[in-house]
Design a protein around this motif. Structure first.
Motif, short mmCIF file in Angstrom:
data_model
loop_
_atom_site.label_atom_id
_atom_site.label_comp_id
_atom_site.label_asym_id
_atom_site.label_seq_id
_atom_site.Cartn_x
_atom_site.Cartn_y
_atom_site.Cartn_z
N PHE A 72 0.82 -1.21 0.00
CA PHE A 72 0.00 0.00 0.00
C PHE A 72 0.86 1.26 0.00
O PHE A 72 0.46 2.29 -0.55
CB PHE A 72 -0.95 -0.01 1.20
N ARG A 73 2.03 1.19 0.59
CA ARG A 73 2.94 2.35 0.55
C ARG A 73 3.37 2.63 -0.89
O ARG A 73 3.39 3.79 -1.34
CB ARG A 73 4.16 2.09 1.43
N LEU A 74 3.71 1.56 -1.61
CA LEU A 74 4.08 1.72 -3.02
C LEU A 74 2.89 2.21 -3.84
O LEU A 74 3.03 3.11 -4.68
CB LEU A 74 4.60 0.39 -3.57
N ALA A 75 1.71 1.64 -3.60
CA ALA A 75 0.52 2.08 -4.32
C ALA A 75 0.24 3.55 -4.05
O ALA A 75 -0.08 4.32 -4.98
CB ALA A 75 -0.68 1.23 -3.90
N ARG A 76 0.37 3.97 -2.81
CA ARG A 76 0.13 5.36 -2.44
C ARG A 76 1.11 6.28 -3.15
O ARG A 76 0.74 7.36 -3.65
CB ARG A 76 0.24 5.50 -0.92
N ALA A 77 2.37 5.85 -3.23
CA ALA A 77 3.39 6.66 -3.91
C ALA A 77 3.10 6.77 -5.40
O ALA A 77 3.18 7.86 -5.98
CB ALA A 77 4.77 6.06 -3.66
N LEU A 78 2.77 5.65 -6.04
CA LEU A 78 2.51 5.66 -7.48
C LEU A 78 1.28 6.50 -7.82
O LEU A 78 1.29 7.27 -8.79
CB LEU A 78 2.31 4.24 -7.98
N LEU A 87 9.73 8.69 -7.98
CA LEU A 87 9.22 8.42 -6.65
C LEU A 87 10.25 8.83 -5.61
O LEU A 87 11.46 8.86 -5.88
CB LEU A 87 8.90 6.93 -6.50
N ALA A 88 9.80 9.12 -4.40
CA ALA A 88 10.72 9.40 -3.30
C ALA A 88 11.54 8.15 -3.01
O ALA A 88 11.03 7.03 -3.12
CB ALA A 88 9.95 9.83 -2.07
N PRO A 89 12.82 8.31 -2.63
CA PRO A 89 13.67 7.14 -2.37
C PRO A 89 13.10 6.18 -1.33
O PRO A 89 13.37 4.97 -1.37
CB PRO A 89 14.99 7.76 -1.90
N ASP A 90 12.32 6.73 -0.38
CA ASP A 90 11.73 5.86 0.64
C ASP A 90 10.24 5.59 0.37
O ASP A 90 9.53 5.09 1.23
CB ASP A 90 11.90 6.48 2.03
N LEU A 91 9.80 5.94 -0.85
CA LEU A 91 8.41 5.75 -1.28
C LEU A 91 7.41 6.52 -0.42
O LEU A 91 6.23 6.17 -0.34
CB LEU A 91 8.03 4.26 -1.28
N ALA A 92 7.89 7.58 0.20
CA ALA A 92 7.01 8.39 1.04
C ALA A 92 6.07 9.22 0.18
O ALA A 92 6.39 9.58 -0.96
CB ALA A 92 7.82 9.30 1.95
N SER A 93 4.91 9.52 0.71
CA SER A 93 3.95 10.41 0.07
C SER A 93 3.14 11.10 1.16
O SER A 93 3.20 10.71 2.34
CB SER A 93 3.03 9.63 -0.88
N ASP A 94 2.40 12.11 0.78
CA ASP A 94 1.65 12.90 1.76
C ASP A 94 0.53 12.05 2.38
O ASP A 94 -0.41 11.67 1.68
CB ASP A 94 1.06 14.13 1.07
N PRO A 95 0.61 11.77 3.69
CA PRO A 95 -0.43 10.93 4.31
C PRO A 95 -1.78 11.63 4.43
O PRO A 95 -2.79 10.98 4.71
CB PRO A 95 0.16 10.62 5.69
#
Length: 354
Positions: A72-78, A87-95
């Motif tokens: 889900f972290r990867l899905a959220r980033a994509l 993508l961010a190196p740590d797959l982070a995105s705005d929660p």
């Protein structure tokens, strides 16, 4: 060690599916924005999408270590990233983004999450991820993705599929539309069909370190002393936490080889597990099974085969007894006393090999 499944908060929304195997003391992966451990595979995933994006990923590893959370972290980033942007190196995105809230609610149009279905007639989740569920992929992929973005299919878990469902998934994997990614979650890698594996990039995830476990448990207000007993699985530690850290530590102490030489400790453990408090009996039985498995691991290559066989036989008998308790409502104390006797006998056989 699974507790009774619950329907997540997201399932109150019409489009959000119910999910099996959720715990009462933890949010479902779709709502979880923090990932503990797995820094190296995360970095490799981010780099892969910048150079040669895969069409299929297979996340392998023991249950409860964060495979679904990473999916889900990867899905959220994509789904949060503008096409063409790395993508961010740590797959982070705005929660707090709209995308994150849609994913948490199970309503994002670019994400499909497939799990074992809930049977309204039996009021429980089915044992298999069925072909009817997998066939939903076809109309999903036939729709137009928003703004030319990604479409993400998470199959959780691929080793829950029956053969018809696996064949249906294989067809979907053969020629997916552009900017489509399949993320398959496997708890037991050997159950994945070779034809499915060959179409995916395997990402092996390791159990969490004790330091990572302690950090994760602390953030969830769970006693960090359960980190060792969790054996790298946050899910396992949370299940143990439901029984209470004191209960777990007491049971582990009573299951040592030295403690089991005293029959009084057998009765103490049986009294502990016979209490009708949540899943305490199941937790104690799991700790007995863990003790048996640990003795086999410790004795591998050192103990004679007959001694290892004694532990294996005790393990199989213990799993059968647990099932009999569930089906026939047997006396829990008597069952636990029997398990202690078997484990103590196997210990004696290992200490005095013929």
């Amino acid at each position: 060690m699974a507790r009774a499944p619950r329907v997540p908060k997201a399932a109150q929304i019409e489009a959000a599916p119910a999910e099996p195997d959720l715990l009462d003391n933890a949010p479902p992966p779709r709502e979880t924005t923090r990932l503990f451990g797995h820094a190296e595979p995360v970095a490799r995933l981010a780099a892969a999408f910048e150079s040669a994006p895969p069409q299929g990923l297979l996340f392998e590893g023991p249950k409860g270590i964060g495979k679904a959370t990473l999916a889900f972290r990867l899905a959220r980033a994509l789904l949060s990233t503008v096409p063409g942007t790395p993508l961010a190196p740590d797959l982070a995105s705005d929660p707090e983004s709209r995308t994150a809230h849609q994913i948490a609610a199970g309503t994002h149009p670019g994400l499909m999450h497939l799990t074992r279905p809930y049977d309204e007639k039996t009021k429980r989740f089915k044992g298999d991820l069925t072909v009817d569920v997998v066939r939903r992929i076809v109309p999903f992929l036939g729709s137009t993705s928003a703004d030319g973005g990604w479409r993400v299919v998470i199959v959780d878990a691929v080793d829950d599929m029956n053969i018809n469902a696996a064949n249906a998934l294989l067809k979907a994997l053969e020629e997916p539309p552009k900017r489509t990614i399949f993320i398959l979650i496997a708890h037991v890698a050997g159950r994945v069909l070779p034809t499915i594996r060959s179409r995916c990039r395997a990402i092996r995830l390791r159990p969490l370190t004790e330091a990572e476990m302690r950090k994760a448990l602390a953030t969830m207000d769970v006693d960090p002393s359960l980190a060792e007993a969790g054996e790298g699985s946050l899910r396992r530690a949370l299940i143990l936490a439901a029984a209470g850290a004191d209960v777990v530590h007491t049971a582990r102490r009573l299951l040592t080889r030295t403690a089991l030489t005293d029959v009084r400790h057998h009765h103490q453990l049986a009294e502990l597990g016979a209490q009708r408090k949540d899943d305490q009996f199941a937790t104690i039985v799991d700790l007995v099974l863990d003790a048996m498995a640990a003795r086999v691991r410790d004795g591998a290559g050192r103990l004679p085969l007959a001694a290892l066989d004694a532990y294996a036989a005790a393990y199989l008998e213990a799993t059968a007894d647990r099932r009999r308790v569930e089906v026939f409502n047997l006396d829990r104390k008597e069952v636990l006393l029997s398990l202690c006797d078997r484990l103590a006998a196997a210990d004696r056989a290992a200490s005095n090999p013929a």
